[in-house]
Design an enzyme around this catalytic site. Sequence first.
Site, PDB file in Angstrom:
ATOM      1  N   SER A  41       0.841  -1.195   0.000  1.00  0.00           N
ATOM      2  CA  SER A  41       0.000   0.000   0.000  1.00  0.00           C
ATOM      3  C   SER A  41       0.876   1.244   0.000  1.00  0.00           C
ATOM      4  O   SER A  41       2.099   1.160   0.099  1.00  0.00           O
ATOM      5  CB  SER A  41      -0.907   0.013   1.245  1.00  0.00           C
ATOM      6  N   SER A 166      11.639  10.387   6.953  1.00  0.00           N
ATOM      7  CA  SER A 166      10.626  11.409   7.132  1.00  0.00           C
ATOM      8  C   SER A 166      11.284  12.682   7.628  1.00  0.00           C
ATOM      9  O   SER A 166      12.286  12.632   8.341  1.00  0.00           O
ATOM     10  CB  SER A 166       9.610  10.942   8.165  1.00  0.00           C
ATOM     11  N   TYR A 192       9.002   7.601  16.512  1.00  0.00           N
ATOM     12  CA  TYR A 192       9.065   7.423  15.062  1.00  0.00           C
ATOM     13  C   TYR A 192      10.109   8.384  14.469  1.00  0.00           C
ATOM     14  O   TYR A 192      10.957   7.986  13.671  1.00  0.00           O
ATOM     15  CB  TYR A 192       7.683   7.694  14.476  1.00  0.00           C
ATOM     16  N   LYS A 196      13.566   7.596  12.461  1.00  0.00           N
ATOM     17  CA  LYS A 196      13.838   8.153  11.138  1.00  0.00           C
ATOM     18  C   LYS A 196      15.192   8.876  11.132  1.00  0.00           C
ATOM     19  O   LYS A 196      15.901   8.869  10.127  1.00  0.00           O
ATOM     20  CB  LYS A 196      12.699   9.092  10.717  1.00  0.00           C
TER      21      LYS A 196
END
Length: 313
Positions: A41, A166, A192, A196
């Site tokens: 996805s 990110s 997160y 990253k």
Amino acid sequence: FLTGVSDLFRSGYESASKHFNPADMEVNVAGRSFLITGANSGIGKATAKEIAKRGGTVHLVCRNKERAEVARGEIVTETGNQSIFLHIVDISNPKEIWKFAEKFKNEHKLNVLINNAGCMVNNRELTEDGLEKNFATNTLGTYILTTALLPLLEKEADARVITVSSGGMLVQKLNVSDLQSGNGTFDGTMVYAQNKRQQVVLTEQWAKAHRNIHFSVMHPGWADTPAVRSSMPDFYQKMKNSLRTEAQGADTVVWLAVSAEATKLPSGLFFQDRQPVPTHLPLASTHSPPEDEEKLMEVLEEFSQKFKSTSPG
């Protein structure tokens, strides 16, 4: 240069893309083999489609068999490319990654590895191995898969490794003292972002150690993906009309994976909209001493060996 958050939305992509050279993407990659994690996805699937359109052999590495089969069917139907292979692997499970990589090395060649699988779990959850889930997936999983497949990449001309990071990492300084976020209050978004940042450091370290492979890490901007919808629902509701499409988010991944232009730039850089951008904001105190970066590599190597030795074969 990263001028501001607005660049990360659809409008930012639209203005940046005015300077893209369409010829960069007019390439046939038949005979080259690409492995994409988290490919059923979002940005992973959009990337797989674009590479399949250009004739590449694509290996989709996904966790969920049903969803992965649907995605594979869609890619084959849309592109007419039959060379789309499926591997079911949970990137948060280090033993499973090792097992997969050992088998893959005996059966396939690999030109380009795209580390796209990621997760943002908002509460502190442990995997069956007792690893914090964000770290297990985003950092350790990326580390093990990449290091396990490096020998395969080393054999090929024009080998590349691209990691989808990110811009959130800009707010985080590498913290090697608490890799599994066991101390203090757990904030999924910050964990997160820390993972990253770790991916940026990994990319820079690998680029130094493996000169004949081109490494890069990139920020897709804010795209309308299932991951953004599920892990950042409030953000999604507020911003959904200004988010990038999945294809726009994937554009730089595809460019880094297939274009000849990408490898003219040095290995180890952080990209946004086909341009290298700084990995630290101006005046930010996010730089870390080299010994912290070396420490990260050592700790990940120890973890990785621990899980390797227990896997059969």
